[in-house]
Write a protein that holds these residues in place. Structure first.
Motif, short mmCIF file in Angstrom:
data_model
loop_
_atom_site.label_atom_id
_atom_site.label_comp_id
_atom_site.label_asym_id
_atom_site.label_seq_id
_atom_site.Cartn_x
_atom_site.Cartn_y
_atom_site.Cartn_z
N THR A 257 -3.04 -0.09 -5.87
CA THR A 257 -3.16 -0.01 -4.64
C THR A 257 -3.82 -0.19 -3.79
OG1 THR A 257 -1.59 2.35 -5.45
CG2 THR A 257 -2.58 2.32 -3.36
N PHE A 258 -4.48 0.44 -3.93
CA PHE A 258 -6.49 -0.74 -3.19
C PHE A 258 -5.92 -2.12 -3.04
CE2 PHE A 258 -8.40 2.93 -4.34
CZ PHE A 258 -7.83 3.97 -2.94
N VAL A 259 -6.05 -3.18 -4.03
CA VAL A 259 -5.45 -4.21 -4.28
C VAL A 259 -4.51 -4.80 -3.03
CG1 VAL A 259 -4.47 -6.10 -5.54
CG2 VAL A 259 -7.08 -4.33 -6.65
N LEU A 260 -3.13 -3.87 -3.98
CA LEU A 260 -1.63 -4.38 -3.10
C LEU A 260 -1.87 -4.10 -1.62
CD1 LEU A 260 0.95 -4.76 -2.53
CD2 LEU A 260 1.66 -2.30 -2.59
N ILE A 261 -3.06 -2.92 -0.68
CA ILE A 261 -3.43 -2.83 0.60
C ILE A 261 -4.31 -4.04 0.77
CG2 ILE A 261 -4.75 -1.71 1.90
CD1 ILE A 261 -4.07 0.88 0.53
N SER A 262 -5.00 -4.48 -0.08
CA SER A 262 -5.53 -6.02 0.60
C SER A 262 -5.20 -7.04 1.30
CB SER A 262 -7.32 -6.14 -0.39
OG SER A 262 -6.47 -6.38 -1.16
N ILE A 312 -12.12 -6.46 -12.49
CA ILE A 312 -11.11 -7.35 -11.67
C ILE A 312 -10.46 -7.43 -10.45
CG2 ILE A 312 -8.89 -8.40 -12.14
CD1 ILE A 312 -9.66 -8.89 -15.10
N CYS A 313 -10.33 -5.91 -10.19
CA CYS A 313 -9.63 -5.06 -9.09
C CYS A 313 -10.99 -5.39 -7.82
CB CYS A 313 -9.46 -3.91 -9.25
SG CYS A 313 -7.70 -3.98 -10.26
N LEU A 314 -12.18 -5.67 -8.31
CA LEU A 314 -13.35 -5.00 -7.42
C LEU A 314 -13.33 -6.59 -7.22
CD1 LEU A 314 -15.83 -3.93 -5.91
CD2 LEU A 314 -16.83 -4.12 -7.57
N ALA A 315 -13.68 -7.70 -7.66
CA ALA A 315 -13.84 -8.94 -7.17
C ALA A 315 -12.71 -9.07 -6.24
CB ALA A 315 -13.47 -9.20 -8.53
N HIS A 316 -11.34 -8.78 -6.75
CA HIS A 316 -9.97 -9.55 -6.21
C HIS A 316 -10.55 -8.07 -4.04
CE1 HIS A 316 -6.24 -9.26 -4.12
NE2 HIS A 316 -6.13 -10.33 -5.15
#
Length: 333
Positions: A257-262, A312-316
């Motif tokens: 969800t956080f990756v999508l928001i970013s 991976i999510c944090l890097a994104h």
């Protein structure tokens, strides 16, 4: 008169019944006394002739715990050992006073006599702790057949080591094994085998493990070479599959969800950087909030699937922040 005759008849029948029971008990005692008259438990069956073959069966009642931190599991099970001892043969019927006194085709030994027979020095190789259940009495019996076949059945709870492979956590399947072996006698003296082949090891349908699913089991027979000789070893393995639904809801979905928001902050024009900073902050907080259970995992020298997904999510998210910052600087100049 009739009442007195009936009473006399019942009294005679009672005396006959007591007499028969007394004779049967006497015959049984004589069988047991003769059995242990010259018996020496220090000598194994077939000593000096051939190895003693010990058959094993087991039935799992419950898997009480599965600990990733200490790399062990605990289970309660029935454990049965059987072997032949020609010195313990007896006749199922013995003549007494001209009448055949019935002797059963098997004898259950009491606690005192059970200590008088030879037993294999069986132990669990990777055991950490174990105990034989004693409520309400000691959960063990010793049965001897007329042909000298001995059966010892016990109920144990054993905590055993279980090396784990956490590379695919939480989508992993673990195999925990309980290994059985003679502590001091080599294959020249004691050989273990699965008494009923593939049916020697079973498990109750009610077996449940928190966070895991019991998916199957298998058995093996091995010959282990050590410095003191070759030993017979039996291995019963349990396959446990992790239930990953909790991790999907607690970890994968929030991070996705956080990756999508970013991504949305990059798609839509927005000169305010604060929303994206809030996303990064929340992601870091989620990371630290999950350290409570991440810290309970074994400290392995490799990255598992869940940690890789977090990285991976944090890097994104960091890349999104960098891209957003670059866009703002270009717009400023």
């Amino acid at each position: 008169m009739r009442m007195a005759s009936k009473s006399l008849l019942l009294l005679l029948l009672g005396f006959q019944s007591v007499s028969a029971m007394s004779e049967s008990a006497t015959a049984m005692k004589q069988v047991l006394d003769n059995m242990f008259l010259q018996y020496d438990k220090a000598l194994r069956p077939y000593y000096g002739e051939k190895p003693t073959h010990v058959g094993i069966t087991a039935y799992v009642l419950s898997i009480d715990s599965f600990d990733e931190t200490n790399l062990d599991f605990t289970m309660t099970f029935y454990f049965r050992q059987t072997w032949d001892d020609p010195r313990l043969t007896f006749r199922p019927q013995q003549q007494s006073r001209g009448r055949g006194q019935s002797i059963p085709n098997h004898i259950l030994l009491d606690d005192v006599r059970a200590k008088l027979i030879w037993r294999p020095d069986t132990f669990f190789v990777k055991e950490k702790t174990s105990h034989l259940h004693r409520t309400t009495i000691m959960n063990e019996f010793v049965r001897i057949q007329t042909n000298g076949s001995v059966l010892i059945a016990s109920r144990y709870t054993v905590k055993s080591a279980c090396p784990l492979d956490m590379q695919f956590f939480p989508f992993d399947t673990q195999t925990c094994s309980l290994e059985i072996e003679s502590f001091g006698t080599t294959m020249n003296d004691t050989v273990y085998y699965w008494a009923k082949g593939e049916d020697s090891f079973g498990a109750s349908k009610d077996v449940m493990i928190p966070g895991m699913t019991f998916v199957g089991h298998n058995i093996r027979a091995l010959e282990i070479s050590l410095n003191t000789g070759n030993y017979s070893r039996l291995v019963m393995s349990l396959e446990l599959q992790r239930n990953y639904g909790y991790y999907i809801l607690r970890c994968y979905v929030p991070m996705a969800t956080f990756v999508l928001i970013s991504l949305l902050t990059l798609i839509f024009t927005n000169t305010i950087l604060e929303p994206l900073i809030h996303v990064i902050t929340i992601s870091v907080l989620i990371w630290h909030s999950n350290e409570s259970w991440i810290g309970k995992l074994p400290m392995v020298s490799y990255i598992n699937a869940l940690i890789l997904y977090f990285l991976i999510c944090l890097a994104h998210l960091l890349l999104s922040l960098f891209c957003k910052n670059t866009t703002l600087e270009n717009n400023f100049y």
